[in-house]
Design a protein around this motif. Structure first.
Motif, PDB file in Angstrom:
ATOM      1  N   LEU A  79     -40.425  65.368 119.732  1.00  0.00           N
ATOM      2  CA  LEU A  79     -39.050  65.869 119.663  1.00  0.00           C
ATOM      3  C   LEU A  79     -38.960  67.138 118.811  1.00  0.00           C
ATOM      4  CD1 LEU A  79     -36.097  65.275 120.458  1.00  0.00           C
ATOM      5  CD2 LEU A  79     -35.890  63.971 118.332  1.00  0.00           C
ATOM      6  N   VAL A  80     -39.637  67.137 117.673  1.00  0.00           N
ATOM      7  CA  VAL A  80     -39.620  68.308 116.786  1.00  0.00           C
ATOM      8  C   VAL A  80     -40.227  69.516 117.479  1.00  0.00           C
ATOM      9  CG1 VAL A  80     -40.582  69.277 114.654  1.00  0.00           C
ATOM     10  CG2 VAL A  80     -39.601  66.984 114.643  1.00  0.00           C
ATOM     11  N   PHE A  81     -41.358  69.326 118.141  1.00  0.00           N
ATOM     12  CA  PHE A  81     -42.023  70.458 118.792  1.00  0.00           C
ATOM     13  C   PHE A  81     -41.260  70.930 120.026  1.00  0.00           C
ATOM     14  CE2 PHE A  81     -45.482  69.501 115.985  1.00  0.00           C
ATOM     15  CZ  PHE A  81     -46.144  70.717 115.840  1.00  0.00           C
ATOM     16  N   LEU A  82     -40.598  70.006 120.726  1.00  0.00           N
ATOM     17  CA  LEU A  82     -39.749  70.434 121.846  1.00  0.00           C
ATOM     18  C   LEU A  82     -38.577  71.275 121.347  1.00  0.00           C
ATOM     19  CD1 LEU A  82     -39.624  67.240 124.115  1.00  0.00           C
ATOM     20  CD2 LEU A  82     -40.644  69.455 124.677  1.00  0.00           C
ATOM     21  N   LEU A  83     -38.026  70.904 120.194  1.00  0.00           N
ATOM     22  CA  LEU A  83     -36.947  71.678 119.595  1.00  0.00           C
ATOM     23  C   LEU A  83     -37.429  73.074 119.204  1.00  0.00           C
ATOM     24  CD1 LEU A  83     -33.994  71.594 118.601  1.00  0.00           C
ATOM     25  CD2 LEU A  83     -34.855  70.796 116.389  1.00  0.00           C
ATOM     26  N   ILE A  84     -38.618  73.146 118.627  1.00  0.00           N
ATOM     27  CA  ILE A  84     -39.192  74.456 118.273  1.00  0.00           C
ATOM     28  C   ILE A  84     -39.433  75.282 119.527  1.00  0.00           C
ATOM     29  CG2 ILE A  84     -41.210  75.610 117.265  1.00  0.00           C
ATOM     30  CD1 ILE A  84     -41.481  73.178 115.400  1.00  0.00           C
ATOM     31  N   TYR A  85     -39.937  74.628 120.583  1.00  0.00           N
ATOM     32  CA  TYR A  85     -40.197  75.344 121.835  1.00  0.00           C
ATOM     33  C   TYR A  85     -38.898  75.856 122.456  1.00  0.00           C
ATOM     34  CZ  TYR A  85     -41.641  76.128 126.668  1.00  0.00           C
ATOM     35  OH  TYR A  85     -41.860  76.670 127.903  1.00  0.00           O
ATOM     36  N   TYR A  86     -37.848  75.038 122.361  1.00  0.00           N
ATOM     37  CA  TYR A  86     -36.561  75.429 122.944  1.00  0.00           C
ATOM     38  C   TYR A  86     -35.925  76.574 122.158  1.00  0.00           C
ATOM     39  CZ  TYR A  86     -31.651  75.149 124.329  1.00  0.00           C
ATOM     40  OH  TYR A  86     -30.393  75.464 124.758  1.00  0.00           O
ATOM     41  N   LEU A  87     -35.950  76.481 120.834  1.00  0.00           N
ATOM     42  CA  LEU A  87     -35.334  77.513 120.000  1.00  0.00           C
ATOM     43  C   LEU A  87     -36.172  78.785 119.961  1.00  0.00           C
ATOM     44  CD1 LEU A  87     -34.132  75.304 116.998  1.00  0.00           C
ATOM     45  CD2 LEU A  87     -32.738  76.249 118.851  1.00  0.00           C
ATOM     46  N   ASP A  88     -37.493  78.611 120.057  1.00  0.00           N
ATOM     47  CA  ASP A  88     -38.435  79.739 120.051  1.00  0.00           C
ATOM     48  C   ASP A  88     -38.153  80.710 118.890  1.00  0.00           C
ATOM     49  OD1 ASP A  88     -40.560  81.283 120.886  1.00  0.00           O
ATOM     50  OD2 ASP A  88     -39.377  82.445 122.319  1.00  0.00           O
ATOM     51  N   LEU A 125     -40.900  80.252 109.276  1.00  0.00           N
ATOM     52  CA  LEU A 125     -41.412  80.088 107.923  1.00  0.00           C
ATOM     53  C   LEU A 125     -40.270  79.883 106.923  1.00  0.00           C
ATOM     54  CD1 LEU A 125     -43.947  80.131 106.116  1.00  0.00           C
ATOM     55  CD2 LEU A 125     -43.628  82.607 105.891  1.00  0.00           C
ATOM     56  N   SER A 126     -39.211  80.683 107.072  1.00  0.00           N
ATOM     57  CA  SER A 126     -38.057  80.571 106.166  1.00  0.00           C
ATOM     58  C   SER A 126     -37.395  79.199 106.285  1.00  0.00           C
ATOM     59  CB  SER A 126     -37.038  81.665 106.476  1.00  0.00           C
ATOM     60  OG  SER A 126     -37.596  82.941 106.295  1.00  0.00           O
ATOM     61  N   CYS A 127     -37.213  78.728 107.518  1.00  0.00           N
ATOM     62  CA  CYS A 127     -36.584  77.415 107.727  1.00  0.00           C
ATOM     63  C   CYS A 127     -37.455  76.284 107.172  1.00  0.00           C
ATOM     64  CB  CYS A 127     -36.321  77.188 109.210  1.00  0.00           C
ATOM     65  SG  CYS A 127     -35.023  78.242 109.895  1.00  0.00           S
ATOM     66  N   THR A 128     -38.769  76.402 107.356  1.00  0.00           N
ATOM     67  CA  THR A 128     -39.676  75.378 106.841  1.00  0.00           C
ATOM     68  C   THR A 128     -39.611  75.290 105.320  1.00  0.00           C
ATOM     69  OG1 THR A 128     -41.181  75.740 108.710  1.00  0.00           O
ATOM     70  CG2 THR A 128     -42.071  74.607 106.779  1.00  0.00           C
ATOM     71  N   VAL A 129     -39.683  76.445 104.659  1.00  0.00           N
ATOM     72  CA  VAL A 129     -39.624  76.472 103.194  1.00  0.00           C
ATOM     73  C   VAL A 129     -38.265  75.973 102.707  1.00  0.00           C
ATOM     74  CG1 VAL A 129     -39.689  77.967 101.146  1.00  0.00           C
ATOM     75  CG2 VAL A 129     -41.317  78.332 103.018  1.00  0.00           C
ATOM     76  N   MET A 130     -37.193  76.340 103.429  1.00  0.00           N
ATOM     77  CA  MET A 130     -35.856  75.886 103.060  1.00  0.00           C
ATOM     78  C   MET A 130     -35.751  74.364 103.147  1.00  0.00           C
ATOM     79  SD  MET A 130     -32.179  76.858 104.778  1.00  0.00           S
ATOM     80  CE  MET A 130     -32.626  76.039 106.319  1.00  0.00           C
ATOM     81  N   LEU A 131     -36.295  73.777 104.217  1.00  0.00           N
ATOM     82  CA  LEU A 131     -36.260  72.323 104.369  1.00  0.00           C
ATOM     83  C   LEU A 131     -37.060  71.632 103.271  1.00  0.00           C
ATOM     84  CD1 LEU A 131     -36.634  71.986 108.248  1.00  0.00           C
ATOM     85  CD2 LEU A 131     -34.607  71.473 106.878  1.00  0.00           C
ATOM     86  N   ILE A 132     -38.192  72.224 102.891  1.00  0.00           N
ATOM     87  CA  ILE A 132     -39.005  71.660 101.813  1.00  0.00           C
ATOM     88  C   ILE A 132     -38.234  71.692 100.495  1.00  0.00           C
ATOM     89  CG2 ILE A 132     -41.087  72.020 100.411  1.00  0.00           C
ATOM     90  CD1 ILE A 132     -42.458  73.017 102.987  1.00  0.00           C
ATOM     91  N   CYS A 133     -37.567  72.808 100.231  1.00  0.00           N
ATOM     92  CA  CYS A 133     -36.777  72.930  98.994  1.00  0.00           C
ATOM     93  C   CYS A 133     -35.623  71.941  98.967  1.00  0.00           C
ATOM     94  CB  CYS A 133     -36.250  74.360  98.848  1.00  0.00           C
ATOM     95  SG  CYS A 133     -37.514  75.590  98.507  1.00  0.00           S
ATOM     96  N   LEU A 134     -34.937  71.780 100.103  1.00  0.00           N
ATOM     97  CA  LEU A 134     -33.824  70.830 100.174  1.00  0.00           C
ATOM     98  C   LEU A 134     -34.316  69.398  99.977  1.00  0.00           C
ATOM     99  CD1 LEU A 134     -31.797  72.323 103.185  1.00  0.00           C
ATOM    100  CD2 LEU A 134     -31.064  72.247 100.789  1.00  0.00           C
ATOM    101  N   ALA A 135     -35.449  69.078 100.607  1.00  0.00           N
ATOM    102  CA  ALA A 135     -36.005  67.735 100.454  1.00  0.00           C
ATOM    103  C   ALA A 135     -36.428  67.488  99.015  1.00  0.00           C
ATOM    104  CB  ALA A 135     -37.199  67.562 101.399  1.00  0.00           C
ATOM    105  N   ASP A 136     -37.041  68.491  98.397  1.00  0.00           N
ATOM    106  CA  ASP A 136     -37.487  68.351  97.013  1.00  0.00           C
ATOM    107  C   ASP A 136     -36.306  68.143  96.067  1.00  0.00           C
ATOM    108  OD1 ASP A 136     -39.584  68.449  94.983  1.00  0.00           O
ATOM    109  OD2 ASP A 136     -38.670  70.345  94.381  1.00  0.00           O
ATOM    110  N   TYR A 137     -35.156  68.694  96.420  1.00  0.00           N
ATOM    111  CA  TYR A 137     -33.974  68.562  95.561  1.00  0.00           C
ATOM    112  C   TYR A 137     -33.232  67.240  95.801  1.00  0.00           C
ATOM    113  CZ  TYR A 137     -29.492  69.616  93.360  1.00  0.00           C
ATOM    114  OH  TYR A 137     -28.370  69.559  92.573  1.00  0.00           O
TER     115      TYR A 137
END
Length: 203
Positions: free
Chosen positions: A54-63, A70-82
């Protein structure tokens, strides 16, 4: 030799304790994830593959572009860490933590430290090979990189990443249920058979 082993064990214990302290806020989440990747229930492998797909299909769809991804990945990591330590404390509470859970958490941290040491050890051996046998190092690194480049050219990069991530997520469960050891033993038997047949032909 015994002193060296004791010193190494002490360093390992210290590093494990430090990692446990750093991951205190994540311990309930880590244990939940550990149960999933070790397939404690029969439907966990399917859930892992389904979520990954599901995650990879979403990435493929959004392209997204590389920078956006990279920005979204780091943002999600920061949000999860908080948020994760705070939410986990409210959901699970500190009074429900048992001795068995602490033991399993210690084992996970110990395994993570050992894995880090293995990676560092491989890197040091590679650096030592570069110093001692530069020609072998050069040939090995160039051949390996050419093989990876060829694979990357043949297979779509997103699909290749999906296969790698899926394999890594399934690896603990495959190891836990003896699948890897079973097929490794089968491969060794077949290789030994081929070697014996070769020896008979040469004789």
């Amino acid at each position: 030799m015994a002193e060296s082993d004791n010193k190494s064990a002490n360093v390992l214990a210290q590093e494990t304790a430090q990692l446990e302290e750093q991951l205190q806020g994540w311990r309930e989440v880590i244990l939940a994830g550990d149960r999933v990747v070790r397939w404690e229930k029969i439907w966990f492998p399917g859930a892992l593959i389904g979520a990954t797909t599901l995650v990879f299909l979403l990435i493929y769809y959004l392209d997204p572009s590389v920078l956006t991804g990279l920005s979204c990945t780091v943002m999600l990591i920061c949000l999860a860490d908080y948020f994760v330590p705070t939410v986990a404390l409210k959901v699970f509470g500190s009074n429900t933590w048992t001795t068995e859970q602490q033991q399993r958490f210690h084992e996970i941290c110990n395994n993570l430290v050992r894995s880090e040491r293995r990676v560092v050890g491989w890197w040091k051996r590679l650096c030592a090979l570069k110093e001692e046998k530069p020609k072998v190092y050069f040939a090995s690194v160039v051949s390996g990189l050419l093989a990876v480049a060829w694979i990357g050219q043949q297979v779509h990069n997103l699909f290749l990443t999906y296969l790698i991530v899926s394999f890594l997520l399934l690896l603990p469960g495959l190891n836990q249920h003896g699948v890897i050891s079973k097929y490794t033993a089968m491969a060794k038997r077949e290789i030994n058979k081929l070697l014996k047949q070769k020896e008979k032909k040469t004789q």
